[in-house]
Write a protein that holds these residues in place. Structure first.
Motif: not given
Ligand code: MG
Ligand code: F6P
Length: 469
Positions: A201, A256-257, A291, A293-294
């Protein structure tokens, strides 16, 4: 049990307070530096005066935002103009209005809100520029791409694994009792691939080295990390998916990332599709840079391109590595073409609302719509730490609180969910009695005064399932 309050950035000694004080200014400074580099490159490339001067304004504005955090100023409302230009969801100002009675400065606010608000403020700066170049610009793209590039080792290793697996899967039949045991082992393997993909992350790994990346991305590292999964509901998720009586099964990923984590998620999706455990996977991405790296939709396109680009991943053309990377890239393109992989975005995912709002009762900011949609899924996989925080409301639950209590309505409103999270924040639930105390003690040895931060370190992980009933 009464519902505890959310973590505040003023909660002394918490990872949230540390984040507000130390990590946010660094993230803003990195953004300033990134714009500087970008402007220099634009000058060399002969960009228009408008683009260059707006770039310089952005550099100044990002530095001012950093100052705001350092000076702990008030979290101001978005102006009418900003709301219009940047499509800021009304939830932000509504929240600020409602919470106006409490002190709400950067270092004295609900951590979850202030963090989401920070990325929205950054986005507003870009969206308010005249040049389309800046409106579409992803301030975190350079970092996302650079980190993915340095993931070559893990990327190639997984691509080989997938190529071999594809052959193996041809011999297995999900409808044959005798093959189910092998499929269950593979399911567990790919769940773990996706889980540990979350360890890369970018908002945490500000000084990561190539060696660090190698050591968290390989199969050996995953094996060694198994004991670090302190809650593991993989078998429950397997049973639930298998027992779903639907003919064609759908699995959703609330992403997420980008980069390596997205790649790992795509591996899991490809396994589910190829093994016929699922007939469709739907990926839910963010609608703005978020955030650090999302995943945004364009990050998926970039990933497929990167896999095929031998300057980006410089393996020898015609080699095994080359053919495994190409195979996975074309597999993905085929999935998208035939509809078994779909990517979507919705503004809900970048509001500050936590996932207690994924419920028919939340009618203002798409919570009810998202709920209705996710009800059609046989398994909704929530990836990563921020999603976990949102699932549990980022509240100060005792760490032994039942998962079904911590996730509120989502435990009972019909959505089958699985959270895959490497632990990177203060909120932590579902632990067996005594484990938190043990891990606090263990972490305390090398980190005096910070024992409870074991669950902010990214070294441990949880896999939490809810049947939604
Ligand atoms: Mg993230
Ligand atoms: O800075 C806060 C935070 O949400 C942490 O909880 C976590 O370290 C990071 O940002 C995001 O992690 P992830 O990408 O896993 O959601």
């Amino acid at each position: 049990m009464s519902v505890p309050r959310r973590f505040l950035t003023s909660d002394k000694g918490t990872f949230g307070a540390f984040t507000a004080e130390e990590r946010w200014p660094i993230i803003c400074q990195n953004a300033v530096d990134d714009i500087k580099t970008e402007v220099e490159e634009l000058k060399k490339a002969g960009a228009t005066q408008e683009v260059i001067s707006e770039g310089l304004v952005l550099e100044k504005e990002l530095a001012e935002l950093r100052e705001e955090i350092l000076k702990n100023t008030e979290l101001r409302a978005f102006t009418e103009e900003e709301i219009k230009i940047a499509n800021v969801p009304g939830s932000f100002n509504e929240y600020l209005k409602e919470s106006s009675a409490i002190n709400r400065s950067w270092a004295n606010a609900e951590w979850l809100f202030a963090e989401v608000y920070l990325y929205r403020r950054i986005n507003v700066l870009f969206m308010s520029k005249k040049a389309e170049y800046w409106q579409k610009f992803d301030i975190f793209d350079r970092l996302k791409q650079a980190t993915f590039k340095s993931s070559l080792y893990g990327v190639v290793e997984l691509a080989h694994r997938y190529k071999n697996l594809r052959e193996q899967l041809k011999t297995l039949d999900v409808n044959k009792e005798s093959d189910l045991e092998i499929l269950q082992i593979l399911f567990k393997e790919f769940i773990e691939v996706s889980l540990w993909g979350n360890a890369t992350d970018l908002s945490l790994l500000t000084n990561i080295t190539l060696e660090d990346i190698k050591s968290i991305q390989g199969a050996k590292a995953r094996e060694e990390s198994e004991a670090k999964i302190v809650v593991n509901d993989t078998d429950k998720a397997w049973e639930s998916l298998l027992n779903s009586t639907k003919q064609s099964k759908r699995v959703d990923f609330v992403l997420d990332n980008s980069g390596f984590e997205l790649y790992a998620d795509l591996m899991l999706a490809a396994f589910l599709i190829e093994s016929k455990l699922a007939s469709k996977c739907i990926f839910h991405a963010k609608d703005m840079p978020y955030m650090v790296s999302d995943v945004m939709l364009k990050d998926y396109d970039a990933l497929v391109k990167d896999l095929e680009d031998r300057e980006f991943f410089p393996v020898a053309v015609g080699s095994e590595d080359d053919s495994s990377l190409n195979l996975f890239a074309s597999e993905l393109s085929n999935f998208v073409k035939n509809g078994s992989l779909e990517l979507r975005t919705d503004s809900f995912w970048t509001t500050h609302l936590d996932y207690w709002a994924i419920d028919p009762s939340e009618t203002k900011y798409h919570g009810a719509e998202i709920h209705k949609d996710l009800m059609n899924s046989d398994l909704v996989i929530f990836k990563g730490d921020l999603n976990y925080r949102k699932l549990a409301g980022d509240r100060q639950w005792p760490r032994t609180t039942d998962w079904d209590v911590a996730i509120g309505p989502l435990a009972h409103n019909g959505v089958v969910s699985l959270s895959l999270r490497t632990c990177k924040a203060d909120v932590q639930v579902a632990l067996p009695d005594g484990l938190d105390e043990k891990l606090c003690k263990e972490w305390e040895k090398d980190h005096p005064g910070q024992g409870s931060w074991w669950c902010s370190s990214g070294k441990w992980a949880v896999i939490c399932f809810s049947s939604g009933n």
